[in-house]
Design a protein around this motif. Structure first.
Motif: not given
Length: 204
Positions: A1-18, A56-60, A179-183
């Motif tokens: 399920l989607i988290g209740a309060n989606p928060q901005q990911m930074d680029e390294s977190e997004f890269a780790r996910f992919l 995602v922080q830093g990405l358009d 719904g990511a947790l704070p970085p």
């Protein structure tokens, strides 16, 4: 399920996910090694991404193609809207409204039909299921919410326009994420995913 309060990911977190979709290869390997199987090691299912503003922080925001061998994202367009009307069910529209970004798993049938013919679509759906499993495992470790839906509830013509798809592309699975947790609470990852802003390129 989607988290209740989606928060901005930074680029390294997004890269780790992919990175869970990355195909690693060493000089002595004939083919890249993935964390999920594919019929005939053909890997026809491709990953297309829509980022909402500030996802995602830093990405358009906009549309991208993820290249799993090079760990790069090729940008189609920035700040392009993704209309909720492309999702036919109320459930999918609700998940879209809550999510931070969307992954569209789309099979390039030209890569698999010559070998598997009428079974190409079946194997594409199977591969997408394996991809979803590794995405779910990675998201769980990051406490990132996921919600998947079959592609029959998404407008294929809109997808073809957004991602410049060919007639041989078959939409297979849609994955909503958010719904990511704070970085500070997430594992540290030092890698980056390279963003290419020129015309998107795909493995075909």
């Amino acid at each position: 399920l989607i988290g209740a309060n989606p928060q901005q990911m930074d680029e390294s977190e997004f890269a780790r996910f992919l990175e869970c979709l990355l195909g690693a290869q060493t000089p002595e390997m004939l083919l890249p090694k993935y964390s999920y199987p594919s019929a005939g090691s053909l890997y026809p299912v491709q990953t297309y991404i829509f980022l909402k503003p500030h996802a995602v922080q830093g990405l358009d925001s906009g549309t991208y193609y993820y290249h799993p061998r090079d760990h790069k994202m090729f940008q189609f367009s920035s700040n392009v809207p993704l209309p909720p009307s492309m999702f036919s069910s109320e459930h999918m529209r609700q998940q879209y409204e809550k999510c931070s970004f969307v992954l569209f798993l789309i099979s390039q049938l030209k890569a698999i039909e010559p070998l598997y013919h009428e079974r190409a679509e079946d194997f594409s759906f199977l591969e997408a299921g394996y991809m979803l499993r590794v995405l779910e495992e990675t998201a769980a470790g990051m406490r990132l919410g996921l919600s998947a839906a079959v592609e029959g509830e998404v407008s294929a013509p809109m997808l073809r326009t957004l991602f410049e798809l060919e007639s041989s592309h078959l939409p297979v699975l849609t994955v909503f994420a958010g719904g990511a947790l704070p970085p500070a609470t997430l594992p540290v990852f030092d890698g980056e995913v390279e963003i290419v802003t020129s015309t998107a390129r795909r493995v075909k």
